[in-house]
Design an enzyme around this catalytic site. Structure first.
Site, mmCIF file in Angstrom:
data_model
loop_
_atom_site.group_PDB
_atom_site.id
_atom_site.type_symbol
_atom_site.label_atom_id
_atom_site.label_comp_id
_atom_site.label_asym_id
_atom_site.label_seq_id
_atom_site.Cartn_x
_atom_site.Cartn_y
_atom_site.Cartn_z
ATOM 1 N N ALA A 106 -75.701 45.841 18.175
ATOM 2 C CA ALA A 106 -76.338 46.407 17.590
ATOM 3 C C ALA A 106 -76.325 47.760 17.302
ATOM 4 C CB ALA A 106 -77.554 45.632 18.367
ATOM 5 N N GLY A 110 -79.908 50.388 16.708
ATOM 6 C CA GLY A 110 -81.111 51.181 16.160
ATOM 7 C C GLY A 110 -80.756 52.738 16.050
ATOM 8 N N GLY A 111 -82.395 53.149 15.565
ATOM 9 C CA GLY A 111 -82.659 54.679 15.674
ATOM 10 C C GLY A 111 -82.751 55.523 17.050
ATOM 11 N N ALA A 149 -80.838 53.865 19.859
ATOM 12 C CA ALA A 149 -79.548 54.037 20.487
ATOM 13 C C ALA A 149 -78.445 52.680 19.942
ATOM 14 C CB ALA A 149 -80.429 53.325 21.678
ATOM 15 N N VAL A 165 -75.807 49.559 21.119
ATOM 16 C CA VAL A 165 -75.791 49.097 22.116
ATOM 17 C C VAL A 165 -74.207 47.788 22.151
ATOM 18 C CG1 VAL A 165 -76.687 46.453 23.593
ATOM 19 C CG2 VAL A 165 -78.065 48.287 22.108
ATOM 20 N N LYS A 180 -76.616 49.954 26.737
ATOM 21 C CA LYS A 180 -76.733 50.677 25.937
ATOM 22 C C LYS A 180 -76.404 52.020 25.968
ATOM 23 C CE LYS A 180 -81.567 49.760 25.206
ATOM 24 N NZ LYS A 180 -81.443 49.460 23.398
ATOM 25 N N ASP A 204 -93.105 49.084 22.758
ATOM 26 C CA ASP A 204 -92.254 48.160 21.496
ATOM 27 C C ASP A 204 -91.822 47.398 21.674
ATOM 28 O OD1 ASP A 204 -90.643 49.030 19.268
ATOM 29 O OD2 ASP A 204 -88.930 49.892 20.105
#
Length: 538
Positions: free
Chosen positions: A52, A54-55, A57, A59, A74, A168
């Site tokens: 995965a 995202g903005g 980190a 994973v 992560k 979050d």
């Protein structure tokens, strides 16, 4: 495992290069975008594949060489890892979250910094995220949504008891383990990346994900447990309705919408949501946080009574390969499909209210069932086929001239859910007193029809179906709906995907008659038909 890679965007944070951060499907660190190495922690953690991004980190699925177990690692993106203040907060929040020990929380095992790389080692959850589930399915069954919510709320309760606020909560941070247990990840990460004083006006700060951020996060107010309650309510709404609660042109516009609008109750978009769950989601998402549940424990306590079995048994149905639970099979008894919420007599009352006020003759209607459409209507499980629609026209007695232009309503029957027909906006839910507006469906010839499926942009309208079995000419909109006689089916609060069935009737011309429309986010009312299907027996 998926985390941190759903929706646009952490507010104030530039969008990552998603193309460079997709899962590689296997291999060592050499074939992944970053870092260009195979181990971390002085060789302890072997990096196997990206799962995965995202903005904030990336994973990785990894392996702990010392304890011989799979883990998730992560890694903070370089633009965060190079900020000493962010790194200090990240490691402090990681230590605080590591104190959480709860079956619905992803455990944190280790954290460190090495050659400019900042990392966090966590429990590896092999199952999908709720974001993955929502991307591959229609709106979920209410009982499964309640089971997801109960487990997330229990995780939040454990954190709130220790004074931790997640900040979050979103579908990408909600994971489903292989035994069906729902687990929440990324506790404290949003706070670590933003600082306690972050606001929307601070360039480059991170407050939470735009689609789920609470109003007080936008206003710079103090954050408490009720912020997480709000975000979870927004997640449950999306799972129930099948679309985000708020959607603007930009992430900031999406977030700002909740400063002006209360979230519409989910039953306005999907009428089969149980009243109890509707009330819970509505209360959890109040703009005024004093009207919400006080914390995760309070929210979990009201969700638990809605569940007839252990929550993880229900959410196990969301795993890949599990039987679909977002629709009711037509050969399944209605009582069984609703038993997770229904009390004795509820099914009879639901069927009775669905046809109350409708003058339906026994010859035309032996039974009316209002069921969610199966995933493949062509093989609906009851021997149904779909008749082609020769033409769809506007049927509006107040504007009969619209019937002359077939292009106006073509989108309603073109087989494309991306195209939409709408008669326009109204100032009230009852069509401003006009009595109704409809679609005239021409099958091209007399055909035996046993049902119809409607696909709407949003649920909630009141719909009646009519046929003209003896007509040899198309009806004139100027004559209104009266020549059609008794309705075949009546449904108030139509769902976003609604199937309506009756005993077969042979006719060429049919009318989908709308007498009540659903609210829009801007305060008006409308109906938007993405597509319709006409079902005939084999």
């Amino acid at each position: 495992m998926s985390s941190g890679g759903d929706d646009p965007t952490l507010i104030g944070t530039p969008l990552p290069d998603r193309g460079a951060a997709r899962a590689t499907g296997g291999g060592t660190g050499a074939d992944a975008p970053w870092p260009d190495r195979s181990h971390l922690g002085d060789g302890r953690y072997r990096l196997d594949e990206v799962v995965a991004s995202g903005g904030a980190a990336i994973v990785w699925r990894a392996f702990d060489e010392h304890l011989a177990r799979p883990v998730a690692v992560k890694l903070l993106h370089p633009h965060h890892a190079g900020d000493a203040t962010v790194v200090e907060r990240f490691q402090r929040e990681a230590r605080a979250a590591a104190g959480l020990s709860h079956p619905n929380v992803v455990r944190i095992y280790d954290t460190g910094r090495e050659d400019g790389i900042v990392w966090l080692v966590m429990e590896l959850v092999e199952g999908p995220s709720l974001r993955d589930v929502l991307l591959r399915r229609e709106p979920l069954d209410a009982v499964v949504v309640a089971a997801v919510g109960e487990q997330v709320a229990r995780a939040l309760a454990a954190a709130h008891t220790q004074g931790l606020v997640h900040r979050d909560i979103k579908p990408a941070n909600i994971l489903i383990a292989t035994d069906g247990t729902v687990k929440v990840t990324d506790f404290g990460i949003a706070k670590a990346l933003s600082g306690s004083d972050a606001t929307l006006t601070n360039p480059g700060t991170v407050m939470g994900t735009a689609a789920y951020v609470a109003p007080e996060q936008l206003e710079g107010a103090d954050i408490d447990a009720r912020t997480d309650v709000y975000a979870l309510g927004i997640v449950l709404y999306e799972a129930l309705v099948g679309r985000p609660a708020f959607s603007g042109d930009t992430p900031a516009a999406t977030a700002a919408m909740r400063l002006t609008y209360e979230l519409l109750p989910p039953r306005r978009a999907r009428s089969d949501v149980p009243e109890e769950l509707d009330e819970i989601v509505t209360r959890a998402t109040r703009r005024d946080r004093t009207a919400r549940y006080a914390d995760g424990a309070a929210l979990a306590d009201v969700l638990t009574p809605l569940l007839a079995s252990r929550p993880s048994l229900l959410t196990a149905r969301l795993l890949p390969g599990a039987a679909a639970v977002n629709h009711t099979a037509l050969d399944e008894p209605l009582e069984a499909a609703t038993s997770a919420f229904a009390r004795p007599g509820d099914v009879r009352r639901m069927l009775g209210s669905a046809v109350s006020g409708a003058a339906v003759t026994a010859a035309a209607l032996l039974a009316v069932l209002f069921l969610r459409e199966p995933a493949t209507p062509e093989v609906a499980g009851t021997g149904s086929i779909m008749w082609p629609v020769a033409e769809a026209r506007v049927f509006d007695p107040t504007r009969p001239e619209l019937a002359r232009d077939p292009a106006l309503a073509a989108a309603a029957a073109d087989g494309e859910a991306q195209t939409v027909w709408s008669p326009g906006d109204y100032t009230t839910a009852d069509l401003d007193g006009s009595g109704g507006v409809g679609l005239l469906i021409d099958l091209g010839e007399v055909r035996e029809v046993r049902g119809m499926t409607l696909r709407l942009v949003r649920g909630g309208p009141d719909v009646t179906l009519y046929a003209l079995p003896d007509a040899t000419e198309a009806p004139d909109a100027r004559d209104g709906i009266a020549p059609f006689g008794d309705p075949l089916a009546v449904q108030r609060g139509v769902r976003s995907v609604q199937r309506m069935e009756w005993s077969p009737v042979a006719a060429r011309w049919w009318v989908v008659w709308v007498t009540g429309v659903s609210p829009t986010p801007v305060g008006t009312f409308t109906i938007e038909v993405a597509d319709l299907s006409v079902l005939g027996p084999t």
